[in-house]
Design an enzyme around this catalytic site. Structure first.
Site, PDB file in Angstrom:
ATOM      1  N   ARG A  43       0.844  -1.211   0.000  1.00 17.58           N
ATOM      2  CA  ARG A  43       0.000   0.000   0.000  1.00 17.58           C
ATOM      3  C   ARG A  43       0.877   1.257   0.000  1.00 17.58           C
ATOM      4  O   ARG A  43       0.528   2.254  -0.634  1.00 17.58           O
ATOM      5  CB  ARG A  43      -0.961   0.004   1.202  1.00 17.58           C
ATOM      6  CG  ARG A  43      -1.663   1.351   1.399  1.00 17.58           C
ATOM      7  CD  ARG A  43      -2.997   1.259   2.132  1.00 17.58           C
ATOM      8  NE  ARG A  43      -2.936   0.499   3.357  1.00 17.58           N
ATOM      9  CZ  ARG A  43      -2.413   0.925   4.519  1.00 17.58           C
ATOM     10  NH1 ARG A  43      -1.889   2.132   4.597  1.00 17.58           N
ATOM     11  NH2 ARG A  43      -2.403   0.148   5.578  1.00 17.58           N
ATOM     12  N   TYR A  95     -16.009  17.180 -15.367  1.00 17.50           N
ATOM     13  CA  TYR A  95     -16.392  15.763 -15.326  1.00 17.50           C
ATOM     14  C   TYR A  95     -17.349  15.529 -14.167  1.00 17.50           C
ATOM     15  O   TYR A  95     -17.088  15.986 -13.055  1.00 17.50           O
ATOM     16  CB  TYR A  95     -15.125  14.905 -15.165  1.00 17.50           C
ATOM     17  CG  TYR A  95     -15.413  13.428 -15.031  1.00 17.50           C
ATOM     18  CD1 TYR A  95     -15.836  12.685 -16.129  1.00 17.50           C
ATOM     19  CD2 TYR A  95     -15.274  12.775 -13.821  1.00 17.50           C
ATOM     20  CE1 TYR A  95     -16.116  11.340 -16.005  1.00 17.50           C
ATOM     21  CE2 TYR A  95     -15.545  11.423 -13.697  1.00 17.50           C
ATOM     22  CZ  TYR A  95     -15.965  10.714 -14.793  1.00 17.50           C
ATOM     23  OH  TYR A  95     -16.237   9.368 -14.661  1.00 17.50           O
ATOM     24  N   ASP A 167      -6.976  18.686 -15.110  1.00 17.95           N
ATOM     25  CA  ASP A 167      -7.364  17.339 -15.546  1.00 17.95           C
ATOM     26  C   ASP A 167      -7.161  17.300 -17.050  1.00 17.95           C
ATOM     27  O   ASP A 167      -7.948  17.864 -17.815  1.00 17.95           O
ATOM     28  CB  ASP A 167      -8.827  17.078 -15.163  1.00 17.95           C
ATOM     29  CG  ASP A 167      -9.338  15.707 -15.646  1.00 17.95           C
ATOM     30  OD1 ASP A 167      -8.642  15.062 -16.448  1.00 17.95           O
ATOM     31  OD2 ASP A 167     -10.438  15.312 -15.216  1.00 17.95           O
ATOM     32  N   LYS A 192      -8.039   5.754 -19.422  1.00 23.84           N
ATOM     33  CA  LYS A 192      -8.391   6.156 -20.778  1.00 23.84           C
ATOM     34  C   LYS A 192      -7.206   5.937 -21.730  1.00 23.84           C
ATOM     35  O   LYS A 192      -6.798   4.829 -21.921  1.00 23.84           O
ATOM     36  CB  LYS A 192      -8.879   7.603 -20.761  1.00 23.84           C
ATOM     37  CG  LYS A 192      -9.890   7.913 -19.631  1.00 23.84           C
ATOM     38  CD  LYS A 192     -11.201   7.174 -19.763  1.00 23.84           C
ATOM     39  CE  LYS A 192     -12.109   7.265 -18.544  1.00 23.84           C
ATOM     40  NZ  LYS A 192     -12.392   8.619 -18.079  1.00 23.84           N
TER      41      LYS A 192
HETATM   42  C1  LIG Z   1     -12.869   9.221 -16.976  1.00 18.10           C
HETATM   43  C2  LIG Z   1     -12.524  10.567 -16.507  1.00 18.10           C
HETATM   44  C3  LIG Z   1     -12.307  10.818 -15.134  1.00 18.10           C
HETATM   45  C4  LIG Z   1     -12.484   9.754 -14.070  1.00 18.10           C
HETATM   46  O1  LIG Z   1     -11.588   8.687 -14.195  1.00 18.10           O
HETATM   47  P1  LIG Z   1     -11.912   7.174 -13.721  1.00 18.10           P
HETATM   48  O2  LIG Z   1     -10.692   6.436 -14.118  1.00 18.10           O
HETATM   49  O3  LIG Z   1     -13.155   6.752 -14.446  1.00 18.10           O
HETATM   50  O4  LIG Z   1     -12.132   7.195 -12.250  1.00 18.10           O
HETATM   51  C5  LIG Z   1     -11.961  12.102 -14.761  1.00 18.10           C
HETATM   52  N1  LIG Z   1     -11.827  13.098 -15.675  1.00 18.10           N
HETATM   53  C6  LIG Z   1     -12.028  12.892 -16.993  1.00 18.10           C
HETATM   54  C7  LIG Z   1     -11.852  14.029 -17.925  1.00 18.10           C
HETATM   55  C8  LIG Z   1     -12.384  11.618 -17.452  1.00 18.10           C
HETATM   56  O5  LIG Z   1     -12.607  11.431 -18.759  1.00 18.10           O
END
Ligand SMILES: *Cc1c(COP(=O)(O)O)cnc(C)c1O
Length: 371
Positions: A43, A95, A167, A192
């Site tokens: 962890r 988001y 982000d 992603k």
């Molecule tokens: C998918 C996404 C998230 C969240 O990520 P997870 O891996 O699904 O928890 C946050 N910001 C953006 C822009 C995203 O496309």
């Protein structure tokens, strides 16, 4: 080193014992005292996670990276590193998970917030308060693909004594260099494009300085414990090796699909920053190396027509998420629930790496049914 080389070399050592060129997967949760890496318990730190964090740090050109078990865990760590009574400024189209986190869960813990249109710099300036500690930007945004001028918002945040977090999930570290543009924190859902194959969840926060705020984020990781497994770290690092070449394909395909959709009579608006008609095109050209693989499209006739298009595609799978090699399409508003601000007639499209002509033919037949 150039980014293609970093993507392949960073966090990769030849194993002295076996000569293995590619890393082993360490699943052990515990480590004997006195080992070379000073690992104790998985962890807190683990070999595959450390290698991954090194690679992600280098890709962003940052000082340190902190990996998590999902993108939301990564984003949450930044807000959790704030204190009771602090104030954040965030985009009105952020988001929906981040919006739920800040306006719901963390509001209950005393985090204050103001939501603004981040493309309106005067509005961002006006939203700053004496207790504003963080400005949060998401660019391009999900699912409206609004493009925010990172350098301009960084100035506003820093003049107000706040940090800027970006982000950059949709752009990836390859297309947008948030830290170099002035951000203090670059966050990604690695689920992603970085993973790239829709087979893991993960997230990362990369900071430009190992200061007290970074220590708090690291603490959220190690004490909060939303950590990725050794296998997921290994898989993610494997995905990153091909990121630069995958992104070329995603960008080229998305541009072709966007151009096709822009001319289609069953479509009234295409949101893709690569199109000259996009309101954020000029900023995107300045701050991005290319325009990415995501686009949203609003179809003529409203929500039912949008839903019908998504139900007719054969190559585009009707599913949430994005950034994998396979193309996806999603009628977005119903997924976001009753608090959504997304137009009902909007389809979000993750353009994959299939042949672009096959993708265009698939969308053409799906849209033809709407006549
Ligand atoms: C998918 C996404 C998230 C969240 O990520 P997870 O891996 O699904 O928890 C946050 N910001 C953006 C822009 C995203 O496309």
């Amino acid at each position: 080193m150039r980014i293609e080389t970093i993507a392949i070399q960073a966090g990769r050592d030849i194993d002295q014992q076996t000569g293995a060129v590619m890393p082993a997967i360490h699943l052990s949760t515990t480590f004997v005292r006195g080992n070379e890496g000073e690992f104790v318990y998985s962890r807190s730190d683990s070999p595959n996670r450390r290698a991954l964090e090194q690679c992600l740090t280098q890709l962003e050109g940052g000082a340190a990276g902190v990996a998590f078990g999902s993108g939301m865990a990564a984003m949450a760590s930044v807000f959790q590193a704030l204190r009771h009574g602090d104030h954040v400024v965030l985009p009105d189209d952020t988001y929906f998970g981040v919006r739920e986190l800040v306006t719901g869960l963390l509001a209950d813990w005393g985090l204050q917030h103001t939501m603004v249109d981040m493309t309106d710099l005067a509005a961002v300036k006006a939203a700053m308060q004496p207790n504003t500690k963080l400005v949060w930007v998401e660019t391009p945004s999900n699912p409206m693909l609004k493009v925010t001028d990172i350098a301009a918002v960084a100035d506003i945040a820093h003049n107000g004594g706040a940090k800027l977090g970006v982000d950059g999930t949709w752009a990836t570290p390859l297309l947008q260099h948030s830290l170099a543009l002035g951000a203090d924190i670059a966050a990604h859902s690695t689920t992603k494009y970085l993973g790239g194959h829709s087979d893991l969840t993960g997230g990362v926060v990369v900071v430009n300085e190992e200061d007290g705020f970074y220590e708090r984020i690291r603490n959220v990781q190690q004490i909060g414990g939303a950590v990725p497994s050794g296998f997921d770290c290994w898989l993610l690092l494997r995905g990153i090796r091909t990121l630069p070449y995958r992104m070329r394909g995603h960008c080229a395909n998305a541009m072709k699909v966007a151009q096709f959709l822009e001319d289609h009579p069953a479509v009234h608006t295409v949101h893709y920053p690569g199109l000259e008609s996009h309101p954020g095109h000029e900023v995107a050209r300045r701050q991005m190396d290319d325009f990415g693989g995501m686009l949203s499209v609003q179809v003529v006739g409203g929500g039912e027509k949008a839903d019908a298009v998504a139900s007719r595609t054969k190559i585009f799978a009707r599913a949430t998420s994005l950034g994998g090699v396979e193309s996806l399409i999603e009628h977005r508003a119903p997924v976001e629930g009753p608090t959504t601000r997304t137009p009902m007639d909007l389809l979000r499209v993750s353009v994959g790496l299939e042949h672009p002509d096959d993708l265009i033919e698939d969308l053409a037949q799906a849209l033809a049914g709407n006549r």
